[in-house]
Design a protein around this motif. Structure first.
Motif, PDB file in Angstrom:
ATOM      1  N   ARG A  82       0.852  -1.193   0.000  1.00  0.00           N
ATOM      2  CA  ARG A  82       0.000   0.000   0.000  1.00  0.00           C
ATOM      3  C   ARG A  82       0.880   1.232   0.000  1.00  0.00           C
ATOM      4  O   ARG A  82       1.912   1.264   0.655  1.00  0.00           O
ATOM      5  CB  ARG A  82      -0.870   0.008   1.265  1.00  0.00           C
TER       6      ARG A  82
ATOM      7  N   GLN B 203       3.296   9.085  -0.109  1.00  0.00           N
ATOM      8  CA  GLN B 203       3.290   8.730  -1.535  1.00  0.00           C
ATOM      9  C   GLN B 203       1.946   9.070  -2.169  1.00  0.00           C
ATOM     10  O   GLN B 203       1.890   9.637  -3.269  1.00  0.00           O
ATOM     11  CB  GLN B 203       3.557   7.228  -1.723  1.00  0.00           C
TER      12      GLN B 203
ATOM     13  N   ASP C  23      13.616  10.786   0.669  1.00  0.00           N
ATOM     14  CA  ASP C  23      14.827  10.129   1.126  1.00  0.00           C
ATOM     15  C   ASP C  23      15.010   8.808   0.370  1.00  0.00           C
ATOM     16  O   ASP C  23      14.065   8.264  -0.191  1.00  0.00           O
ATOM     17  CB  ASP C  23      14.704   9.884   2.637  1.00  0.00           C
TER      18      ASP C  23
ATOM     19  N   PRO D 131       8.260   3.685   3.858  1.00  0.00           N
ATOM     20  CA  PRO D 131       7.290   2.587   3.974  1.00  0.00           C
ATOM     21  C   PRO D 131       7.448   1.871   5.307  1.00  0.00           C
ATOM     22  O   PRO D 131       8.564   1.778   5.833  1.00  0.00           O
ATOM     23  CB  PRO D 131       7.667   1.661   2.815  1.00  0.00           C
TER      24      PRO D 131
END
Ligand code: ADP
Ligand code: MG
Length: 681
Positions: free
Chosen positions: A249, A254, A278, A436
């Protein structure tokens, strides 16, 4: 008569064709350019220092009687001269001298000298000072501090000083936008001026320069608003299909950035958006969503990466993501067999390939697109602006007006926010400020080189556990070739030290298909330890690689170390990064690599880099190559940025009012004559 700042430099007495050429090398063409060619430091020759007050390590103007003069025969023959005044005694030493000089420096002559004093044995001595002898009364000392200019071959300080003195002697009426008074002050600060005063004056000039730069950038943005691009509204909603089979996901960040990009694309105005995120924050997939949007409208996307390794990797990712949606992705590199190359070019020309991925090979004239609507540049700090422009020209026309491709520019180089706003004022900026979930932290260790054998043991264990590792060899400031040699030697040593494992070598001098093969093998875990140069700095993504060793880490900037370190910590396993440093590391070098231990935050590290070694390293080409400031020094003046933005914006707002319009136009003419056209008001 008031001087004309834009008059050619040949207006000064003594500037003929040859001096004109020399000055051109310094960027000096007009009178104003010389005015802006400021000293980088000063000497104080305005005061004669009593000899008793001379201290080692300082520069002094001294004066006295020569009380002895003798030739010493040691390892090197030299002339040693003793000078005394009422207060004390110092020595002057000459290693090269003529018979004429030797005669002049007889006992009982009077001398005035300027130089840096150091202890030779126990005697305070100036080696090769500038000096003059006199019998009666000497000239009065200088009335101003003595400027030292950046200069070039065939143009000495004395000549430079004469030129600027002549220049400052012209009639400069202060005008809004160009503070001639301040500039004159910086060329000739009166005797007794303190360094704080000088710095304040420099800062005022830097503020002007940065404001002019900001205005030029804003001018480009305004210009872009007038340009035409193909509007790419949502239609079939294939983006949603990608979301479904992506396998993860999107992070909130994002998702936000994707929607910022897609909103831009709906407008018939060319997008120019910088996505900062980053290392590992997931920028690539953002590009995929943008490419899908272009394809929905029957248009093509070009994606450009700085290295073939990275282009290849993007090709694999994009193929996985987009082929199931019925899109066609093609890879163009410099190394294809001719027939294959022709075939792929034909696909690009016919529009059959919707996404074209490559390195700068994409700029070649033979690459023509069917309907290019979006160009994406990854790791933009690696490219110059010219390369970007070349892609911009590959768009189509609509009713005789050129259609510019939208541009999406991605960078992992974290730039402090105020700097971004000022330096990238021509772009819109999106920031992915979140990694993430589930990323393992990377533990960073700093290690003296002599611990290498122990480290080899550690890596041995890591490999035994089925993980992979990088061992990076760095030789900054040396040639590619030397770096390759060093890496080759290191690979040999590690192969011997780790006989049970497959060690391979990757460096910039290898052929590109060799590089790709090695990278594939590493990705498939057919190689355990990859010894590499900094070619692996960008983009390489191997989740099973958990350990990284960096040789000579003290030579790299934080931004680069951070990029390198970002190659590990990509999977579900704890990762480690070992920064080896040489025994000769400086205090500053040590501080820098210590910062790596304490932080994994690219933005924080960028701030530190800015403090510790100035901006060149962080900002990459934009500042190093494309844009270098004459006076402003971002290491020193970054704090002015909020002021720059405020001032620039208010000038732009008021630009229709007559006085500010004049200021604005003067500023631009002074600093950026070539760009002032964009902003005529
Ligand atoms: P970078 O910003 O450094 O270019 P990449 O786009 O290469 O990062 O992404 C790094 C890795 O993280 C890739 O393997 C990518 O597939 C994966 N990734 C990207 N976004 C996510 C996410 N939201 N969740 C999990 N993994 C992700
Ligand atoms: Mg990337």
């Amino acid at each position: 008569m008031a001087a004309d700042p834009n008059a050619p430099i040949t207006q000064l007495k003594g500037v003929g064709p040859s001096l004109q050429q020399t000055l051109a090398k310094l960027g000096v063409f007009r009178l104003i350019d010389l005015m802006l060619h400021l000293p980088f430091r000063y000497q104080d020759r305005s005061r004669v220092t009593p000899l008793a007050e001379v201290r080692a390590g300082g520069e002094y103007l001294v004066q006295g009687r020569v009380t002895s003069s003798q030739v010493l025969y040691g390892k090197r023959r030299s002339l040693k001269v003793c000078v005394e005044d009422h207060s004390g005694r110092v020595y002057l030493r000459f290693f090269h001298y003529s018979r004429f000089q030797q005669n002049k420096l007889q006992e009982q002559t009077h001398i005035r000298a300027f130089g840096e004093f150091r202890f030779f044995g126990r005697e305070l001595t100036a080696a090769h000072p500038e000096y003059e002898t006199f019998t009666d009364t000497p000239e009065p000392p200088a009335a101003t501090l003595t400027p030292i200019y950046p200069t070039t071959q065939n143009l000495g300080q004395a000549r430079m000083r004469k030129l600027t003195a002549q220049l400052c002697g012209l009639d400069w009426a202060d005008s809004s936008g160009t503070p001639y008074g301040t500039l004159k002050f910086l060329h000739q600060p009166p005797a007794g001026t303190g360094m704080t005063e000088v710095e304040e004056a420099q800062q005022a000039i830097a503020l002007d320069e940065l404001t002019a730069f900001y205005l030029v950038m804003k001018g480009r943005a305004l210009q872009r608003q007038q340009d035409l691009a193909r509007a790419l509204p949502r239609s079939t909603g294939q983006g949603r299909a990608l979301l479904k089979h992506l396998g993860f996901r999107l992070t909130k960040a994002q998702a936000r950035v994707v929607s910022e990009v897609l909103t831009d694309l709906e407008n018939p105005v060319p997008m120019l958006r910088l996505v900062q995120g980053d290392v590992g924050s997931g920028k690539t997939v953002i590009a995929a969503f943008a490419a899908i949007r272009a394809a929905e409208q029957g248009c093509q996307t070009a994606l450009m990466a700085p290295t073939e390794l990275l282009a290849e990797q993007h090709f694999i990712n994009f193929s996985n993501w987009l082929t199931p949606l019925g899109m066609r992705v093609t890879l163009l590199t410099g190394q294809l067999p001719a027939a294959e190359q022709r075939q792929r070019l034909a696909q690009v020309l016919s529009g059959e390939a919707q996404v074209v991925i490559g390195t700068h090979a994409l700029f070649q004239e033979k690459v023509s697109f069917h309907q290019l609507a979006l160009s994406i540049i990854d790791e933009q700090h690696r490219f110059g602006v010219h390369q970007r422009m070349a892609l911009k020209d590959k768009g189509q026309h609509s009713n005789g007006r050129p259609l510019h491709p939208h541009q999406l520019v991605m960078t992992a180089t974290p730039i402090p926010r105020t700097l971004t706003m000022a330096l990238y004022a021509d772009m819109d900026v999106s920031v992915i400020d979140e990694l993430p979930k589930g990323r393992q932290p990377i533990t960073t260790h700093t290690l003296a080189e002599e611990k290498r054998p122990k480290l080899v043991e550690t890596i041995n264990k890591v490999l035994r556990a089925g993980h992979q590792a990088y061992w990076v060899c760095t030789l900054i400031d040396e040639s590619d070739e030397l770096e390759a040699t060093a890496a080759t030697t290191l690979a040999g040593q590690l192969t011997q030290a780790l006989p049970d494992y497959r060690v391979a070598l990757l460096h910039g001098r290898m052929k590109s298909d060799e590089k790709l093969t090695i990278m594939h093998q590493f990705k498939n875990a057919d190689i355990d330890l990859l010894v590499a140069t900094t070619v692996i700095e960008v983009g390489v993504d191997v989740a099973n690689a958990t350990h990284m060793v960096v040789e000579n880490s003290e030579r790299l900037g934080l931004a680069q170390l951070h990029q390198l370190r970002g190659r590990v910590g990509r999977g579900a396993h704890a990762s480690h990064c070992y920064l080896l440093y040489s025994p000769r590391v400086s205090e500053a070098g040590k501080t820098r690599i210590e910062a790596m231990r304490h932080s994994q935050d690219g933005f924080y590290l960028a701030e530190q880099d800015l403090k510790l070694r100035g901006p060149g390293d962080i900002l990459g080409t934009r500042q190093a190559g494309e844009q270098s400031f004459r006076i402003a020094d971002l290491g020193q003046h970054a704090h002015l940025m909020p002021q720059v933005i405020k001032r620039g914006d208010s000038l732009l707002q008021a630009a229709s009012g007559s006085t500010d319009a004049q200021t604005l136009s003067n500023l631009l003419h002074t600093w950026a004559p070539a760009d002032s056209g964009h902003l005529t008001v």
